[in-house]
Design a protein around this motif. Structure first.
Motif, PDB file in Angstrom:
ATOM      1  N   ASN A 129      17.191 -10.437   0.878  1.00 38.51           N
ATOM      2  CA  ASN A 129      15.973  -9.938   0.237  1.00 38.51           C
ATOM      3  C   ASN A 129      14.744 -10.170   1.117  1.00 38.51           C
ATOM      4  O   ASN A 129      13.822  -9.339   1.145  1.00 38.51           O
ATOM      5  CB  ASN A 129      15.781 -10.615  -1.115  1.00 38.51           C
ATOM      6  N   THR A 130      14.722 -11.307   1.813  1.00 33.67           N
ATOM      7  CA  THR A 130      13.587 -11.594   2.707  1.00 33.67           C
ATOM      8  C   THR A 130      13.490 -10.565   3.814  1.00 33.67           C
ATOM      9  O   THR A 130      12.399 -10.078   4.147  1.00 33.67           O
ATOM     10  CB  THR A 130      13.727 -12.997   3.318  1.00 33.67           C
ATOM     11  N   SER A 163       6.215  -2.595  -5.389  1.00 28.75           N
ATOM     12  CA  SER A 163       5.499  -1.819  -4.373  1.00 28.75           C
ATOM     13  C   SER A 163       5.851  -0.344  -4.477  1.00 28.75           C
ATOM     14  O   SER A 163       4.995   0.524  -4.277  1.00 28.75           O
ATOM     15  CB  SER A 163       5.823  -2.343  -2.977  1.00 28.75           C
ATOM     16  N   LEU A 215       2.216  -6.357  -0.495  1.00 29.26           N
ATOM     17  CA  LEU A 215       3.580  -6.875  -0.463  1.00 29.26           C
ATOM     18  C   LEU A 215       3.664  -8.090   0.465  1.00 29.26           C
ATOM     19  O   LEU A 215       4.356  -9.073   0.168  1.00 29.26           O
ATOM     20  CB  LEU A 215       4.544  -5.779  -0.005  1.00 29.26           C
ATOM     21  N   LYS A 257      14.674  -7.520   3.733  1.00 22.16           N
ATOM     22  CA  LYS A 257      14.309  -6.216   3.169  1.00 22.16           C
ATOM     23  C   LYS A 257      12.822  -6.158   2.843  1.00 22.16           C
ATOM     24  O   LYS A 257      12.164  -5.125   3.019  1.00 22.16           O
ATOM     25  CB  LYS A 257      15.145  -5.949   1.910  1.00 22.16           C
ATOM     26  N   ARG A 258      12.265  -7.295   2.392  1.00 21.99           N
ATOM     27  CA  ARG A 258      10.840  -7.339   2.073  1.00 21.99           C
ATOM     28  C   ARG A 258      10.013  -7.129   3.349  1.00 21.99           C
ATOM     29  O   ARG A 258       9.060  -6.357   3.369  1.00 21.99           O
ATOM     30  CB  ARG A 258      10.507  -8.687   1.429  1.00 21.99           C
ATOM     31  N   GLU A 259      10.394  -7.839   4.416  1.00 24.42           N
ATOM     32  CA  GLU A 259       9.675  -7.691   5.680  1.00 24.42           C
ATOM     33  C   GLU A 259       9.832  -6.276   6.230  1.00 24.42           C
ATOM     34  O   GLU A 259       8.889  -5.710   6.801  1.00 24.42           O
ATOM     35  CB  GLU A 259      10.194  -8.706   6.704  1.00 24.42           C
ATOM     36  N   THR A 289       7.484  -7.855  -5.781  1.00 25.95           N
ATOM     37  CA  THR A 289       8.803  -7.342  -5.395  1.00 25.95           C
ATOM     38  C   THR A 289       8.684  -5.988  -4.704  1.00 25.95           C
ATOM     39  O   THR A 289       7.644  -5.312  -4.788  1.00 25.95           O
ATOM     40  CB  THR A 289       9.703  -7.173  -6.635  1.00 25.95           C
ATOM     41  N   ILE A 290       9.788  -5.611  -4.096  1.00 27.07           N
ATOM     42  CA  ILE A 290       9.833  -4.290  -3.453  1.00 27.07           C
ATOM     43  C   ILE A 290       9.736  -3.196  -4.509  1.00 27.07           C
ATOM     44  O   ILE A 290       9.070  -2.169  -4.306  1.00 27.07           O
ATOM     45  CB  ILE A 290      11.134  -4.151  -2.627  1.00 27.07           C
TER      46      ILE A 290
END
Length: 262
Positions: free
Chosen positions: A242-243, A200, A189, A245-247, A196-197
């Motif tokens: 979104n950034t 994953s 990820l 949440k991804r981190e 995308t989340i």
């Protein structure tokens, strides 16, 4: 008592020898440091040169015994402590904190032409100098202990997720394989291999099915997964982009991987 009886018996056989009794005392002083070649003249202490003056507590141990004396010292952890013999019956102790000083007296007898040494008396003294020494360090946690999980992200999720493994019972051995699953999800990820989340999440579910083929194992680890999902929901709602949440998921997966790793 047995030592005393033996001693008395030997005295009866060899009248020229006697079993002694140890007499010991402690005198505490302050040792003056920083004097070059000091000498004492009357009540004055003279030195060729004076550097920075400092003092440290020491003890002089006086021992009075008839036979041969052996003096040893150790600390609270039973480690040897240096003690210096100044002359017959006088010993210098410099170690700070509590020291256990053990004094043993041996007497020599000749029986049928053979000389033998016997312990005739012993005494232990506790001498404390200056401030108490530091407490012994706590023992390190055993290998694989949850206390070794030092990642503090998400309020110490690594340590807590490690502790949650206990709910899996006999199927806890799967933790190593599942740790690799979460580490892989985190790395892919982060690198963009998983775009995308959601991707994953699909990856993790597929790998779970591959690792946990036994329905009972899936059920056992399901209890662990419920705790993980509850934890994730707490942090997920605090992210607005979104950034972010991804981190969050990159770090969340990594914490789980660390918690499961042996």
């Amino acid at each position: 008592m047995r030592t005393v009886l033996l001693c008395l018996s030997l005295v009866a056989l060899v009248a020229s020898n006697a079993c002694g009794q140890i007499e010991a005392s402690v005198s505490k002083y302050q040792q003056v440091l920083g004097l070059s070649s000091p000498i004492v003249v009357g009540t004055s202490v003279l030195a060729e040169k004076v550097d920075t003056i400092s003092t440290k507590p020491v003890a002089i141990i006086h021992v009075d015994a008839v036979g041969e004396v052996k003096v040893e010292a150790s600390d609270i952890q039973r480690q040897d402590v240096r003690i210096v013999k100044l002359d017959d019956g006088t010993y210098l102790l410099e170690a700070p904190g509590k020291t256990w000083v053990e004094i043993k007296e041996y007497v020599e007898f000749e029986i049928n032409g053979v000389k033998r040494k016997f312990l005739s008396d012993s005494k232990t003294m506790v001498v404390e100098l200056g401030p108490p020494g530091p407490p012994p360090p706590p023992p390190p946690p055993p290998p694989g202990s949850c206390d070794q999980k030092t990642n503090t992200n998400f309020n110490g999720l690594a340590k807590r997720s490690c502790e949650w493994v206990s709910v899996t019972g006999e199927y806890s051995s799967k933790r190593t394989e599942l740790a690799k699953v979460y580490l892989g999800a985190s790395e892919m990820l982060a690198s963009g291999k998983l775009l995308t989340i959601d991707a994953s999440s699909v990856y993790v579910k597929q790998e779970w099915s591959r690792v946990l083929t036994d329905p009972k194992a899936k059920e056992a680890w399901g209890a662990w997964s419920t705790k993980v999902n509850e934890e994730l929901s707490i942090h997920w709602n605090n992210q607005t982009t979104n950034t972010a949440k991804r981190e969050l998921m990159v770090q969340f997966y990594r914490s789980l991987a660390e918690g499961l790793a042996n």
